[in-house]
Design an enzyme around this catalytic site. Structure first.
Site, mmCIF file in Angstrom:
data_model
loop_
_atom_site.group_PDB
_atom_site.id
_atom_site.type_symbol
_atom_site.label_atom_id
_atom_site.label_comp_id
_atom_site.label_asym_id
_atom_site.label_seq_id
_atom_site.Cartn_x
_atom_site.Cartn_y
_atom_site.Cartn_z
ATOM 1 N N CYS A 40 0.765 -1.236 -0.119
ATOM 2 C CA CYS A 40 0.162 0.130 0.012
ATOM 3 C C CYS A 40 0.738 1.268 0.037
ATOM 4 O O CYS A 40 0.214 2.453 -0.220
ATOM 5 C CB CYS A 40 -0.976 -0.101 1.260
ATOM 6 S SG CYS A 40 -2.193 -1.420 1.142
ATOM 7 N N HIS A 88 -9.164 3.403 -1.874
ATOM 8 C CA HIS A 88 -7.808 3.170 -1.945
ATOM 9 C C HIS A 88 -7.362 2.339 -2.804
ATOM 10 O O HIS A 88 -7.200 1.064 -2.837
ATOM 11 C CB HIS A 88 -7.539 2.109 -0.489
ATOM 12 C CG HIS A 88 -6.301 2.041 -0.229
ATOM 13 N ND1 HIS A 88 -5.220 2.351 -0.860
ATOM 14 C CD2 HIS A 88 -5.938 0.792 0.736
ATOM 15 C CE1 HIS A 88 -3.930 1.738 -0.283
ATOM 16 N NE2 HIS A 88 -4.550 0.882 0.668
ATOM 17 N N CYS A 122 -0.095 3.002 6.493
ATOM 18 C CA CYS A 122 0.278 1.378 6.811
ATOM 19 C C CYS A 122 0.360 0.537 5.612
ATOM 20 O O CYS A 122 -0.224 0.882 4.644
ATOM 21 C CB CYS A 122 -0.793 1.166 7.811
ATOM 22 S SG CYS A 122 -2.447 0.817 7.066
#
Length: 402
Positions: A91, A358, A388
């Site tokens: 991510c 996202h 994160c």
């Protein structure tokens, strides 16, 4: 001493990451090329002056495989001298692309780079690339692997965040995103997507739910309770956290990040070189950091990564005007605010991934661009973006307006 400067930042809207989503008809390489082309056009660039294209992409297989960064450079009709490579830090990939550009500029090895990210989750579903982290029983057993949603629920349990706490955070994310769009706060950076005929495909973030209420959020069932109990992931987690009697499953589709398509890109370069091309500096990158933490809880990396980046910059939280923390799950951001003891009103002032989605490989570059625009809008000075990352990692980048 060299400085790495952000000259411009753009992104596409986020489309729902499923068949029928607003960007689902757009080829991934085409999607990746949209912000690249926009940077070239907006800045009247002779593309031979660009040395590299660095794109984050998490699921780099199928239509997103074979080094989509170089493919996107060619799709964008950049000069044949322009190189490209794809980076995967899960991510954090989009922000890692920017941080790599930062390092290349500071080292003097390159002078002008396009860095950002791409993820077409409607074309290439999450986890399509497999991998040992989740699929290899020996490694999974060794590290106490659990899915990220279980990790988010562990944080909530440890910090006593109730279902109301995480739902209330999610509601505020939706409300802030709605307000931001109503006030055209994203207008500077959004690149509407058109088809080959010039017809509009998508011009706004599609995942926002304008009618969200606490009541509607409260009706959603926990997403990870069943797999936690039926597949034994709760038991695995409790072995690493024996002080807990059980795990409270509070995360739902309403207070977790949305699955979307999107792409983003920033123009980053040496200050003197950029000015020789007529580029106007907007901000400089002050510092960056990555770190890893205990892999079962997995999602607490933003705090230590931010502290590391602040230390490198010779700064403290008191020096930061605004924060962008990727809203992978509500508990991640709540924990970050508590750990750094910062004012929640300074965090994600225009909403985040719970409301807008996202797009894995693009999110880091997107939130940095949002941070840049908001600092300029509020006439503030410094900002910190952080995410994160799977496997227990965290990443952070600090910028300062010029």
């Amino acid at each position: 001493m060299k400085e790495a400067i952000i000259f411009d930042s753009v992104r596409t809207p986020r489309g729902k990451g499923k068949p029928g989503g607003g960007l689902s008809t757009i080829r991934p390489v085409e999607l990746a090329s949209i912000p690249i082309k926009a940077l070239v056009e907006r800045n009247s660039l002779a593309t031979k002056n660009i040395e590299d294209v660095i794109l984050g992409c998490v699921t780099a297989v199928g239509d997103q495989g074979a080094n989509i960064a170089k493919s996107a450079a060619m799709e964008s009709r950049l000069d044949e001298s322009v190189s490209g490579f794809t980076v995967n830090r899960f991510c954090g990939s989009g922000l890692e692309a920017i941080n790599l550009a930062f390092a290349k500029i500071l080292s003097g090895q390159e002078n002008l780079i396009i860095a950002g990210g791409i993820e077409s989750m409607s074309h290439v579903p999450i986890s399509s690339d497999g991998g040992a982290l989740a699929a290899d029983p020996r490694l999974a057993t060794h590290i106490g692997f659990v899915p990220q949603g279980i990790s988010a629920d562990i944080i909530a349990t440890l910090k006593n965040y109730s279902r109301h706490d995480v739902d209330n955070f999610a509601l505020k994310s939706q409300q802030k995103a709605v307000r931001a769009w109503e006030e055209n706060r994203f207008a500077k950076s959004i690149i509407p997507v058109h088809d080959l005929n010039g017809d509009m495909v998508l011009e706004k973030d599609e995942h926002i739910r304008h009618d969200t209420t606490l009541e509607s959020l409260g009706q959603l069932k926990p997403s990870f309770e069943k797999i936690g109990l039926d597949y034994g992931f709760d038991s695995v987690a409790l072995q690493n956290y024996p002080t807990l009697e059980n795990i409270h499953h509070v995360h739902t589709p309403g207070n977790s990040s949305g699955i979307v398509d999107g792409a983003s890109a920033l123009l980053i370069g040496d200050k003197i070189y950029g000015q020789s091309l007529g580029l106007k500096p907007r901000a400089k990158i002050k510092s960056c950091a990555v770190i890893a933490t205990e892999p079962t809880i997995m999602l607490i990396g933003p705090g230590p990564a931010s502290k590391k980046a602040l230390k490198r910059a010779g700064m403290t939280t008191k020096d930061i005007d605004l924060y962008e923390v990727n809203e992978a799950f509500a508990s991640v951001v709540l924990n970050y605010i508590d750990e750094l003891k910062i004012n929640p009103d300074l965090v994600n002032v225009n909403g985040g991934a719970i409301a807008m989605g996202h797009p894995l490989g693009a999110s880091g570059a997107m939130i940095l661009g949002t941070l840049l625009d908001e600092l300029e809008r509020q006439k503030k000075s410094t900002g910190l973006a952080t995410l994160c990352i799977g496997g227990g990692m965290g990443i952070a980048t600090i910028i300062e307006l010029i």
